[in-house]
Design a protein around this motif. Structure first.
Motif, mmCIF file in Angstrom:
data_model
loop_
_atom_site.group_PDB
_atom_site.id
_atom_site.type_symbol
_atom_site.label_atom_id
_atom_site.label_comp_id
_atom_site.label_asym_id
_atom_site.label_seq_id
_atom_site.Cartn_x
_atom_site.Cartn_y
_atom_site.Cartn_z
ATOM 1 N N TYR A 62 0.799 -1.226 0.000
ATOM 2 C CA TYR A 62 0.000 0.000 0.000
ATOM 3 C C TYR A 62 0.837 1.285 0.000
ATOM 4 O O TYR A 62 0.388 2.320 -0.490
ATOM 5 C CB TYR A 62 -0.937 0.016 1.214
ATOM 6 N N PHE A 63 2.059 1.218 0.561
ATOM 7 C CA PHE A 63 2.836 2.445 0.726
ATOM 8 C C PHE A 63 4.220 2.399 0.077
ATOM 9 O O PHE A 63 4.994 3.332 0.210
ATOM 10 C CB PHE A 63 2.991 2.758 2.223
ATOM 11 N N LYS A 64 4.560 1.299 -0.575
ATOM 12 C CA LYS A 64 5.834 1.182 -1.296
ATOM 13 C C LYS A 64 7.056 1.277 -0.383
ATOM 14 O O LYS A 64 8.140 1.682 -0.822
ATOM 15 C CB LYS A 64 5.935 2.247 -2.407
ATOM 16 N N HIS A 65 6.908 0.946 0.884
ATOM 17 C CA HIS A 65 8.052 0.862 1.783
ATOM 18 C C HIS A 65 7.703 -0.151 2.873
ATOM 19 O O HIS A 65 6.570 -0.630 2.956
ATOM 20 C CB HIS A 65 8.393 2.234 2.402
ATOM 21 N N ASN A 66 8.695 -0.498 3.706
ATOM 22 C CA ASN A 66 8.440 -1.487 4.770
ATOM 23 C C ASN A 66 8.917 -0.992 6.131
ATOM 24 O O ASN A 66 9.345 -1.777 6.977
ATOM 25 C CB ASN A 66 9.121 -2.824 4.421
ATOM 26 N N ASN A 67 8.832 0.317 6.319
ATOM 27 C CA ASN A 67 9.317 0.936 7.546
ATOM 28 C C ASN A 67 8.151 1.230 8.477
ATOM 29 O O ASN A 67 7.389 2.176 8.270
ATOM 30 C CB ASN A 67 10.077 2.225 7.197
ATOM 31 N N PHE A 68 8.013 0.414 9.518
ATOM 32 C CA PHE A 68 6.899 0.579 10.458
ATOM 33 C C PHE A 68 6.999 1.908 11.212
ATOM 34 O O PHE A 68 5.989 2.562 11.481
ATOM 35 C CB PHE A 68 6.906 -0.595 11.448
ATOM 36 N N SER A 69 8.212 2.325 11.542
ATOM 37 C CA SER A 69 8.396 3.593 12.244
ATOM 38 C C SER A 69 7.925 4.767 11.391
ATOM 39 O O SER A 69 7.324 5.721 11.905
ATOM 40 C CB SER A 69 9.871 3.778 12.609
ATOM 41 N N SER A 70 8.199 4.708 10.087
ATOM 42 C CA SER A 70 7.752 5.771 9.188
ATOM 43 C C SER A 70 6.225 5.826 9.129
ATOM 44 O O SER A 70 5.628 6.915 9.116
ATOM 45 C CB SER A 70 8.316 5.518 7.776
ATOM 46 N N PHE A 71 5.578 4.660 9.140
ATOM 47 C CA PHE A 71 4.115 4.607 9.145
ATOM 48 C C PHE A 71 3.559 5.267 10.411
ATOM 49 O O PHE A 71 2.596 6.037 10.365
ATOM 50 C CB PHE A 71 3.666 3.144 9.055
ATOM 51 N N ILE A 72 4.194 4.990 11.540
ATOM 52 C CA ILE A 72 3.734 5.578 12.805
ATOM 53 C C ILE A 72 3.931 7.095 12.799
ATOM 54 O O ILE A 72 3.084 7.844 13.290
ATOM 55 C CB ILE A 72 4.485 4.942 13.995
ATOM 56 N N ARG A 73 5.048 7.556 12.241
ATOM 57 C CA ARG A 73 5.275 8.999 12.164
ATOM 58 C C ARG A 73 4.173 9.683 11.352
ATOM 59 O O ARG A 73 3.715 10.768 11.702
ATOM 60 C CB ARG A 73 6.642 9.282 11.533
ATOM 61 N N GLN A 74 3.771 9.029 10.271
ATOM 62 C CA GLN A 74 2.695 9.580 9.446
ATOM 63 C C GLN A 74 1.399 9.654 10.243
ATOM 64 O O GLN A 74 0.670 10.656 10.187
ATOM 65 C CB GLN A 74 2.496 8.713 8.196
ATOM 66 N N LEU A 75 1.096 8.601 10.994
ATOM 67 C CA LEU A 75 -0.103 8.620 11.834
ATOM 68 C C LEU A 75 -0.053 9.800 12.806
ATOM 69 O O LEU A 75 -1.042 10.511 13.001
ATOM 70 C CB LEU A 75 -0.220 7.308 12.624
ATOM 71 N N ASN A 76 1.109 10.004 13.392
ATOM 72 C CA ASN A 76 1.253 11.080 14.368
ATOM 73 C C ASN A 76 1.040 12.458 13.737
ATOM 74 O O ASN A 76 0.444 13.349 14.348
ATOM 75 C CB ASN A 76 2.642 11.017 15.007
ATOM 76 N N THR A 77 1.520 12.634 12.498
ATOM 77 C CA THR A 77 1.356 13.942 11.848
ATOM 78 C C THR A 77 -0.109 14.245 11.549
ATOM 79 O O THR A 77 -0.474 15.404 11.358
ATOM 80 C CB THR A 77 2.157 14.023 10.534
#
Length: 204
Positions: free
Chosen positions: A74-89
């Motif tokens: 869905y997001f073209k990456h596999n970085n869970f931390s990056s996903f969480i940062r997006q949620l936080n923003t």
């Protein structure tokens, strides 16, 4: 002119779409739920991510599988931390210390239209949630654990092979010792026979 401006603003409002990140996250949850419902008849499928029981948030049950299987899809990456940062923003909050559950008052099951009401907020690095470090450590730990388990399995296999080889060598050593004893016994008999023959020959 005013009418044209008003009309343009109304048109812009009507055609405004949710942020791609929000739409993809919502689609991910909906599609995963549909797949689970389709597979109900064929057996129980363990959830990787799902809506919570109230439908007012979602839970990532397996961060490792979520990163490996769903984030690239869905997001073209596999970085869970990056996903969480997006949620936080976008103002999502982690609501449980024991699991990866996230909530936003406008992010609800069956209410896709409310995604338009979720706005990205300005977020400085110092405002990042403290659980990001934990997520990175979890991701790293999961990868390290998989590698450790793989190495442990390989070492166990090598150990079993060495034990089996050692067992075979012991068996061969025992067989050789038995053969050696038999040869020594045969040698003794032959020497006895030769001695008796020589003695008998001298007596004649």
């Amino acid at each position: 002119m005013n009418h044209g401006t008003t009309s343009g603003q109304s048109s812009s409002t009507r055609t405004r779409s949710p942020a791609p990140f929000l739409s993809k996250t919502y689609d991910l949850l909906e599609e995963e739920e549909e797949e689970e419902e389709d597979e109900d008849g064929g057996g129980i499928k363990r959830s990787i991510v799902s809506w919570n029981g109230e439908g007012n948030g979602f839970i990532v049950w397996s961060p490792a599988e979520f990163s490996e299987l769903l984030l690239p899809k869905y997001f073209k990456h596999n970085n869970f931390s990056s996903f969480i940062r997006q949620l936080n923003t976008y103002g999502f909050k982690k609501t449980s210390p024991k699991r990866w559950e996230f909530k936003h008052e406008k992010f609800q099951k069956g209410c896709r239209h409310k995604l338009l009401e979720i706005n990205r907020k300005k977020c400085e690095p110092s405002a990042f949630p403290v659980y990001l470090k934990a997520s990175e450590e979890t991701s790293t730990s999961a990868t390290g654990l998989n590698r450790s388990m793989s190495n442990a399995a390989e070492q166990e296999n090598q150990c079993l092979l060495l034990m089996e080889e050692n067992k075979n060598l012991r068996k061969q050593k025992m067989e050789l010792q038995i053969q050696l004893s038999q040869f020594k016994a045969l040698e003794t008999k032959l020497l006895d026979c030769v001695g008796l023959y020589m003695q008998d020959h001298r007596n004649r």
